[in-house]
Design a protein around this motif. Structure first.
Motif, PDB file in Angstrom:
ATOM      1  N   CYS A 120       0.830  -1.204   0.000  1.00  0.00           N
ATOM      2  CA  CYS A 120       0.000   0.000   0.000  1.00  0.00           C
ATOM      3  C   CYS A 120       0.867   1.257   0.000  1.00  0.00           C
ATOM      4  N   ALA A 121       2.026   1.188   0.650  1.00  0.00           N
ATOM      5  CA  ALA A 121       2.907   2.353   0.753  1.00  0.00           C
ATOM      6  C   ALA A 121       3.518   2.748  -0.581  1.00  0.00           C
ATOM      7  N   THR A 122       3.374   1.901  -1.598  1.00  0.00           N
ATOM      8  CA  THR A 122       3.912   2.247  -2.915  1.00  0.00           C
ATOM      9  C   THR A 122       2.981   3.194  -3.672  1.00  0.00           C
ATOM     10  N   LYS A 123       1.794   3.507  -3.077  1.00  0.00           N
ATOM     11  CA  LYS A 123       0.865   4.458  -3.694  1.00  0.00           C
ATOM     12  C   LYS A 123       0.328   5.407  -2.625  1.00  0.00           C
ATOM     13  N   SER A 124       0.066   6.646  -3.019  1.00  0.00           N
ATOM     14  CA  SER A 124      -0.433   7.636  -2.076  1.00  0.00           C
ATOM     15  C   SER A 124      -1.624   8.384  -2.654  1.00  0.00           C
ATOM     16  N   ALA A 125      -2.453   8.910  -1.768  1.00  0.00           N
ATOM     17  CA  ALA A 125      -3.590   9.717  -2.195  1.00  0.00           C
ATOM     18  C   ALA A 125      -3.129  11.026  -2.828  1.00  0.00           C
ATOM     19  N   ALA A 126      -1.863  11.361  -2.644  1.00  0.00           N
ATOM     20  CA  ALA A 126      -1.330  12.591  -3.236  1.00  0.00           C
ATOM     21  C   ALA A 126      -1.329  12.507  -4.762  1.00  0.00           C
ATOM     22  N   GLY A 127      -1.343  11.285  -5.297  1.00  0.00           N
ATOM     23  CA  GLY A 127      -1.404  11.101  -6.749  1.00  0.00           C
ATOM     24  C   GLY A 127      -0.096  11.425  -7.446  1.00  0.00           C
ATOM     25  N   ASN A 128      -0.169  11.467  -8.780  1.00  0.00           N
ATOM     26  CA  ASN A 128       0.995  11.796  -9.617  1.00  0.00           C
ATOM     27  C   ASN A 128       2.193  10.888  -9.342  1.00  0.00           C
ATOM     28  N   GLY A 129       1.905   9.644  -9.043  1.00  0.00           N
ATOM     29  CA  GLY A 129       2.988   8.689  -8.844  1.00  0.00           C
ATOM     30  C   GLY A 129       3.714   8.823  -7.525  1.00  0.00           C
ATOM     31  N   VAL A 130       3.187   9.618  -6.599  1.00  0.00           N
ATOM     32  CA  VAL A 130       3.826   9.795  -5.295  1.00  0.00           C
ATOM     33  C   VAL A 130       3.714   8.506  -4.490  1.00  0.00           C
ATOM     34  N   SER A 131       4.802   8.115  -3.870  1.00  0.00           N
ATOM     35  CA  SER A 131       4.781   6.919  -3.026  1.00  0.00           C
ATOM     36  C   SER A 131       5.675   7.141  -1.821  1.00  0.00           C
ATOM     37  N   TYR A 132       5.391   6.395  -0.768  1.00  0.00           N
ATOM     38  CA  TYR A 132       6.202   6.471   0.444  1.00  0.00           C
ATOM     39  C   TYR A 132       7.354   5.477   0.380  1.00  0.00           C
ATOM     40  N   MET A 133       7.124   4.379  -0.313  1.00  0.00           N
ATOM     41  CA  MET A 133       8.148   3.342  -0.447  1.00  0.00           C
ATOM     42  C   MET A 133       8.444   3.119  -1.927  1.00  0.00           C
ATOM     43  N   PRO A 134       9.679   3.338  -2.355  1.00  0.00           N
ATOM     44  CA  PRO A 134      10.039   3.041  -3.742  1.00  0.00           C
ATOM     45  C   PRO A 134       9.783   1.562  -4.052  1.00  0.00           C
ATOM     46  N   LEU A 135       9.304   1.296  -5.250  1.00  0.00           N
ATOM     47  CA  LEU A 135       8.952  -0.068  -5.618  1.00  0.00           C
ATOM     48  C   LEU A 135      10.135  -1.019  -5.506  1.00  0.00           C
ATOM     49  N   VAL A 136      11.340  -0.516  -5.775  1.00  0.00           N
ATOM     50  CA  VAL A 136      12.530  -1.368  -5.713  1.00  0.00           C
ATOM     51  C   VAL A 136      12.773  -1.852  -4.284  1.00  0.00           C
ATOM     52  N   ILE A 137      12.495  -1.006  -3.283  1.00  0.00           N
ATOM     53  CA  ILE A 137      12.658  -1.415  -1.887  1.00  0.00           C
ATOM     54  C   ILE A 137      11.633  -2.487  -1.535  1.00  0.00           C
ATOM     55  N   PHE A 138      10.403  -2.283  -1.998  1.00  0.00           N
ATOM     56  CA  PHE A 138       9.371  -3.288  -1.742  1.00  0.00           C
ATOM     57  C   PHE A 138       9.766  -4.630  -2.363  1.00  0.00           C
ATOM     58  N   ALA A 139      10.272  -4.601  -3.590  1.00  0.00           N
ATOM     59  CA  ALA A 139      10.654  -5.837  -4.272  1.00  0.00           C
ATOM     60  C   ALA A 139      11.770  -6.558  -3.515  1.00  0.00           C
ATOM     61  N   LEU A 140      12.770  -5.810  -3.057  1.00  0.00           N
ATOM     62  CA  LEU A 140      13.897  -6.425  -2.344  1.00  0.00           C
ATOM     63  C   LEU A 140      13.445  -7.031  -1.015  1.00  0.00           C
ATOM     64  N   ILE A 141      12.551  -6.344  -0.313  1.00  0.00           N
ATOM     65  CA  ILE A 141      12.033  -6.890   0.939  1.00  0.00           C
ATOM     66  C   ILE A 141      11.184  -8.120   0.662  1.00  0.00           C
ATOM     67  N   LEU A 142      10.407  -8.074  -0.415  1.00  0.00           N
ATOM     68  CA  LEU A 142       9.594  -9.233  -0.803  1.00  0.00           C
ATOM     69  C   LEU A 142      10.480 -10.447  -1.081  1.00  0.00           C
ATOM     70  N   TYR A 143      11.573 -10.248  -1.808  1.00  0.00           N
ATOM     71  CA  TYR A 143      12.500 -11.346  -2.101  1.00  0.00           C
ATOM     72  C   TYR A 143      13.091 -11.908  -0.811  1.00  0.00           C
ATOM     73  N   ARG A 144      13.417 -11.009   0.116  1.00  0.00           N
ATOM     74  CA  ARG A 144      13.981 -11.460   1.393  1.00  0.00           C
ATOM     75  C   ARG A 144      12.989 -12.331   2.131  1.00  0.00           C
ATOM     76  N   GLU A 145      11.734 -11.897   2.189  1.00  0.00           N
ATOM     77  CA  GLU A 145      10.728 -12.643   2.945  1.00  0.00           C
ATOM     78  C   GLU A 145      10.420 -13.986   2.291  1.00  0.00           C
ATOM     79  N   PHE A 146      10.374 -14.022   0.964  1.00  0.00           N
ATOM     80  CA  PHE A 146      10.157 -15.291   0.266  1.00  0.00           C
ATOM     81  C   PHE A 146      11.329 -16.248   0.512  1.00  0.00           C
ATOM     82  N   SER A 147      12.545 -15.688   0.493  1.00  0.00           N
ATOM     83  CA  SER A 147      13.734 -16.517   0.724  1.00  0.00           C
ATOM     84  C   SER A 147      13.743 -17.066   2.142  1.00  0.00           C
TER      85      SER A 147
END
Length: 202
Positions: free
Chosen positions: A87-114
């Motif tokens: 959810c943190a990869t998208k914000s109500a601010a719009g225009n592609g604003v996010s709190y967490m860069p997608l690359v950070i989410f992906a790396l954490i996801l890989y860690r948790e799957f591993s």
């Protein structure tokens, strides 16, 4: 089902529910739903994060500590925390604003799957890997970062955009970057501690 596992199941079930609460206002652009979600996201997440305390409390009180619980509890934590991070990869601010860069989410996801794979290998060898101190500290930081993000997001949804919003975005990104670092530090600790199991499993 044991009482402790019931509390754990509440976290698992809440994960998709939270995803909908966060995102339906974004999908519909409904001002009413923005306000409703702003008032309920933090209290509901706090309530269900509290189940992490209760499942451990009742597991010890009722003698329900088990190998299943040692696996189920961190699984529930990951389900809920990754949902918040997504959810943190998208914000109500719009225009592609996010709190967490997608690359950070992906790396954490890989860690948790591993990490989940390592737990499965350990189970196949008759060992249930419980959460270690590093993993628990990482989870606490996950939760803290998630609540910070939701506080800023809730303010936006209520129509209050802080003058320092850009700075708050930077703080959120720093917090999530720390989450990434802590997640891999704890992951390395698990690998070092259970290396013999992993090696024998291969």
């Amino acid at each position: 089902m044991k009482t402790s596992n019931k509390f754990t199941t509440m976290r698992v079930a809440f994960a998709p529910f939270f995803f909908l609460i966060y995102n339906i206002p974004l999908w519909t652009q409904s001002e009413l739903l923005y306000k409703i979600s702003a008032f309920c996201m933090i209290p509901l997440l706090a309530l269900f994060e509290l189940t992490d305390f209760f499942d451990g409390y009742y597991a010890r009180k009722n003698g329900e500590v088990s190998d299943f619980g040692k696996l189920y509890d961190p699984f529930a934590d990951v389900m809920l925390n990754l949902t918040v991070f997504l959810c943190a990869t998208k914000s109500a601010a719009g225009n592609g604003v996010s709190y967490m860069p997608l690359v950070i989410f992906a790396l954490i996801l890989y860690r948790e799957f591993s990490m989940n794979f390592i737990r499965m290998v350990a189970v196949s060898k008759g060992t249930a890997i419980a959460a270690r101190k590093g993993g628990k500290f990482k989870t606490v930081f996950y939760i803290t970062s998630g609540f910070f993000m939701l506080a800023v997001e809730s303010a936006l949804r209520l129509g209050f955009e802080p003058a320092c919003f850009a700075s708050l975005l930077v703080v959120a990104k720093i917090l999530f970057s720390v989450c990434l670092v802590l997640s891999y530090i704890s992951f390395i600790d698990y690998i070092k501690t259970f290396y013999s199991l992993i090696k024998n499993g291969s």
